[in-house]
Write a protein that holds these residues in place. Structure first.
Motif, PDB file in Angstrom:
ATOM      1  N   VAL A 171      46.825 140.127  53.015  1.00  0.00           N
ATOM      2  CA  VAL A 171      47.974 140.340  53.893  1.00  0.00           C
ATOM      3  C   VAL A 171      49.028 139.304  53.561  1.00  0.00           C
ATOM      4  N   PHE A 172      50.273 139.758  53.407  1.00  0.00           N
ATOM      5  CA  PHE A 172      51.399 138.871  53.116  1.00  0.00           C
ATOM      6  C   PHE A 172      52.609 139.403  53.851  1.00  0.00           C
ATOM      7  N   ASP A 173      53.328 138.524  54.542  1.00  0.00           N
ATOM      8  CA  ASP A 173      54.462 138.938  55.375  1.00  0.00           C
ATOM      9  C   ASP A 173      54.061 140.063  56.323  1.00  0.00           C
ATOM     10  N   ASP A 174      52.866 139.957  56.889  1.00  0.00           N
ATOM     11  CA  ASP A 174      52.333 140.892  57.890  1.00  0.00           C
ATOM     12  C   ASP A 174      52.042 142.283  57.340  1.00  0.00           C
ATOM     13  N   GLY A 175      52.060 142.446  56.020  1.00  0.00           N
ATOM     14  CA  GLY A 175      51.732 143.736  55.422  1.00  0.00           C
ATOM     15  C   GLY A 175      50.512 143.643  54.532  1.00  0.00           C
ATOM     16  N   ALA A 176      49.743 144.723  54.452  1.00  0.00           N
ATOM     17  CA  ALA A 176      48.533 144.764  53.631  1.00  0.00           C
ATOM     18  C   ALA A 176      48.864 145.217  52.214  1.00  0.00           C
ATOM     19  N   TYR A 177      48.346 144.465  51.249  1.00  0.00           N
ATOM     20  CA  TYR A 177      48.490 144.824  49.838  1.00  0.00           C
ATOM     21  C   TYR A 177      47.104 145.130  49.278  1.00  0.00           C
ATOM     22  N   ARG A 196      44.796 132.552  49.231  1.00  0.00           N
ATOM     23  CA  ARG A 196      44.696 131.092  49.318  1.00  0.00           C
ATOM     24  C   ARG A 196      46.009 130.410  48.945  1.00  0.00           C
ATOM     25  N   LEU A 197      46.737 130.990  47.998  1.00  0.00           N
ATOM     26  CA  LEU A 197      47.892 130.295  47.438  1.00  0.00           C
ATOM     27  C   LEU A 197      49.205 130.607  48.150  1.00  0.00           C
ATOM     28  N   LEU A 198      49.314 131.792  48.745  1.00  0.00           N
ATOM     29  CA  LEU A 198      50.569 132.166  49.371  1.00  0.00           C
ATOM     30  C   LEU A 198      50.632 131.631  50.803  1.00  0.00           C
ATOM     31  N   LEU A 363      45.609 138.615  34.131  1.00  0.00           N
ATOM     32  CA  LEU A 363      45.379 137.196  34.407  1.00  0.00           C
ATOM     33  C   LEU A 363      44.229 136.683  33.561  1.00  0.00           C
ATOM     34  N   GLY A 364      44.334 135.424  33.123  1.00  0.00           N
ATOM     35  CA  GLY A 364      43.248 134.860  32.339  1.00  0.00           C
ATOM     36  C   GLY A 364      42.985 133.393  32.571  1.00  0.00           C
ATOM     37  N   SER A 365      43.743 132.759  33.481  1.00  0.00           N
ATOM     38  CA  SER A 365      43.577 131.319  33.691  1.00  0.00           C
ATOM     39  C   SER A 365      44.062 130.937  35.077  1.00  0.00           C
ATOM     40  N   ALA A 366      43.726 129.711  35.491  1.00  0.00           N
ATOM     41  CA  ALA A 366      44.195 129.206  36.773  1.00  0.00           C
ATOM     42  C   ALA A 366      45.718 129.139  36.805  1.00  0.00           C
ATOM     43  N   ALA A 367      46.323 128.792  35.673  1.00  0.00           N
ATOM     44  CA  ALA A 367      47.787 128.738  35.613  1.00  0.00           C
ATOM     45  C   ALA A 367      48.389 130.127  35.834  1.00  0.00           C
ATOM     46  N   ASP A 368      47.718 131.156  35.301  1.00  0.00           N
ATOM     47  CA  ASP A 368      48.191 132.521  35.506  1.00  0.00           C
ATOM     48  C   ASP A 368      48.140 132.909  36.980  1.00  0.00           C
ATOM     49  N   VAL A 369      47.074 132.506  37.671  1.00  0.00           N
ATOM     50  CA  VAL A 369      46.937 132.828  39.089  1.00  0.00           C
ATOM     51  C   VAL A 369      48.056 132.167  39.888  1.00  0.00           C
ATOM     52  N   ALA A 370      48.351 130.900  39.611  1.00  0.00           N
ATOM     53  CA  ALA A 370      49.433 130.204  40.304  1.00  0.00           C
ATOM     54  C   ALA A 370      50.777 130.878  40.018  1.00  0.00           C
ATOM     55  N   ARG A 371      50.975 131.279  38.773  1.00  0.00           N
ATOM     56  CA  ARG A 371      52.220 131.964  38.416  1.00  0.00           C
ATOM     57  C   ARG A 371      52.326 133.313  39.133  1.00  0.00           C
ATOM     58  N   LEU A 372      51.202 134.023  39.218  1.00  0.00           N
ATOM     59  CA  LEU A 372      51.200 135.307  39.911  1.00  0.00           C
ATOM     60  C   LEU A 372      51.608 135.143  41.371  1.00  0.00           C
ATOM     61  N   ALA A 373      51.084 134.121  42.043  1.00  0.00           N
ATOM     62  CA  ALA A 373      51.413 133.929  43.457  1.00  0.00           C
ATOM     63  C   ALA A 373      52.916 133.757  43.642  1.00  0.00           C
TER      64      ALA A 373
END
Length: 382
Positions: A171-177, A196-198, A363-373
Motif C-alpha cells: 500500500v502506498f498513498d492509501d492505494g494497493a499496488y 520497507r523503503l517508502l 532488479l538484481g541488487s540492493a542498489a536496484d531496490v533503493a532506486r526502484l523505491a
C-alpha cells in the motif's frame, strides 16, 4: 468415540469466539490455546480475507460452527475405522489433485485430513451446521483450525465474486499496488522491500490477493498466507539480524537452500511477524491503485518502465486463480453462502488496468531496490 455426541456436545474447558466473514457468522470452539492463538496470529490485522472478530454475546445463530478437538492418535484412528465400517466410502479433493477418503452417512460425513507433506492423520465430521476437527495434539494439528477458517473465508469470497490473483501487494498513498508474477519472479521481495523503503507505505500480503468490483473501482483484500522469503531477498533489503528472530515456524534447517538467492526453502513470517521483525505496517484492505510486474535477476540490468498491454495481459491471465482454481478442489465443506455473484472477467479487469499505472521492473541488487523505491514513487504520482 461416539459420533452423535461428538457433533452435538461442547467440549469441556473450551474457549469460544465469533468471526464475521463478509456478513456470515462463524462460531469457533477450541480447547487448544495454541490453536486459538494461531487464529489470532493469522487473521491479523482485522480484515484479512474479510475476517473480523465480533463482540461476544451475539444472539444471531451462526451460519457454521467449527469445533477444534485435540485427540489422541488412537481415538482418531478409531473414529475413522468406525466411519469406514458404518458409512458409505468415497473420496474428496482436499486441494487440487489431492484426494483423500471420506465416509458418508445420513446425518453426517467423516473426512480424512492429512497434509500433503505429512503422514499425520486427522478427521473432520461435517453435519448440517457444524464441522468438528478431530486432530492430534501437535504443532501440525494446531494449524488445522486456521486452515479450515481460511478455506471457509476463501470460498465465501469466491462465491460472492472475488477475482483471485497470484500476487503480493503493498500500500502506498492509501492505494494497493498488486505485485503480480510467476513463482520466482520476485513478488514477495519487491512488495516487502517497497513497503520497507517508502515512507508511510505498508505491506498487504503474500501470494494471493482477492479483488472485488466496487462500482468503477476494485477493492483489494489480502489472504493471510505467510510471507515466504529466502536469505537472498533479505540480503537485497539489507536485513541481517534474522538469526535471533523467534519466528513461530522457525528458521529453515541445516541442508536447506534458503541461503541461495532463489532457493526453494524459505523463511515464513506471519503478518504479525512481518510487522514485528521487518518494521512494516500491515494493511488488510485498500482500493486498487496500480500493478507492478517484477523480475528478480542478479545478471539483469535495472529497469523500470510502463508495461505493454500484451505483457500485462499475458502475466495477469497466467496468474489468475479464478480461471482455473488450482488451490482448492471440490467444496467438500459445503460452505454456506448467502449471495452468489460471478467474478469480474479478466477482460474487464484488464480494461480497468489500462486506466492505472502498470509498471514492469528488473532488479538484481540492493542498489536496484533503493532506486526502484525512489523511481516508483515518482512514476505513480505523475
Amino acid at each position: 468415540m461416539n459420533i452423535s455426541e461428538l457433533v452435538t456436545a461442547e467440549p469441556d474447558g473450551a474457549s469460544f469466539r465469533q468471526l464475521r466473514i463478509r456478513g456470515h457468522l462463524l462460531k469457533v470452539v477450541t480447547t487448544s490455546p495454541e490453536a486459538d492463538a494461531l487464529v489470532s496470529e493469522t487473521f491479523w490485522p482485522p480484515g484479512m480475507l474479510g475476517v473480523f472478530d465480533t463482540p461476544p454475546g451475539s444472539t444471531h445463530r451462526p451460519d457454521l460452527t467449527v469445533v477444534d478437538l485435540p485427540s489422541s492418535p488412537t481415538d482418531i484412528h478409531a473414529l475413522l475405522r468406525l466411519a469406514a465400517d458404518n458409512c458409505v466410502p468415497g473420496e474428496f479433493e482436499l486441494t487440487r489433485d489431492y484426494r483423500l477418503p471420506r465416509y458418508d452417512a445420513d446425518t453426517h460425513t467423516v473426512f480424512t485430513l492429512r497434509d500433503v507433506n505429512s503422514d499425520e492423520v486427522a478427521a473432520l465430521v461435517r453435519t448440517e451446521d457444524r464441522a468438528v476437527i478431530v486432530r492430534p495434539r501437535s504443532g501440525l494439528g494446531d494449524r488445522w483450525l486456521t486452515r479450515i477458517i481460511r478455506d471457509v473465508a476463501t470460498r465465501i469470497a469466491k462465491a460472492e465474486g472475488s477475482l483471485v490473483l497470484h500476487s503480493s501487494a503493498l500500500v502506498f498513498d492509501d492505494g494497493a499496488y498488486l505485485v503480480v508474477g510467476d513463482s520466482g519472479a520476485g513478488k514477495s521481495t519487491t512488495a516487502i522491500a517497497l513497503a520497507r523503503l517508502l515512507p508511510e507505505a505498508g505491506w498487504m500480503g503474500n501470494d494471493r490477493m482477492h479483488l472485488d468490483r466496487r462500482g468503477h473501482s476494485y477493492d483489494v483484500t489480502a489472504c493471510p498466507l505467510p510471507l515466504a522469503i529466502n536469505k537472498g531477498s533479505l540480503d537485497v533489503m539489507g536485513v541481517s539480524d534474522f538469526d535471533g528472530w523467534p519466528v513461530r515456524a522457525g528458521l529453515p534447517g541445516v541442508g536447506s537452500d534458503w541461503d541461495q538467492f532463489q532457493g526453494e526453502d524459505k523463511l515464513k513470517l506471519s503478518s504479525r511477524e512481518v510487522h514485528r521483525f521487518l518494521g512494516v505496517d500491515v494493511v488488510p484492505q485498500a482500493p486498487l491503485a496500480g500493478v507492478i510486474l517484477p523480475r528478480i535477476d542478479r545478471e539483469a540490468a535495472y529497469r523500470l518502465e510502463p508495461s505493454t498491454l500484451d505483457h500485462t495481459s499475458e502475466v495477469i491471465r497466467r496468474n489468475c486463480f479464478s480461471l482455473d482454481d488450482n488451490l482448492y478442489g471440490e467444496d467438500w465443506l459445503k460452505v454456506p453462502v448467502r449471495h452468489h455473484a460471478p467474478p469480474p472477467s479478466v477482460e474487464d479487469f484488464l480494461e480497468h488496468l489500462a486506466k492505472l499505472p502498470v509498471l514492469r521492473c528488473s532488479l538484481g541488487s540492493a542498489a536496484d531496490v533503493a532506486r526502484l523505491a525512489d523511481e516508483f514513487a515518482r512514476a505513480v504520482r505523475l
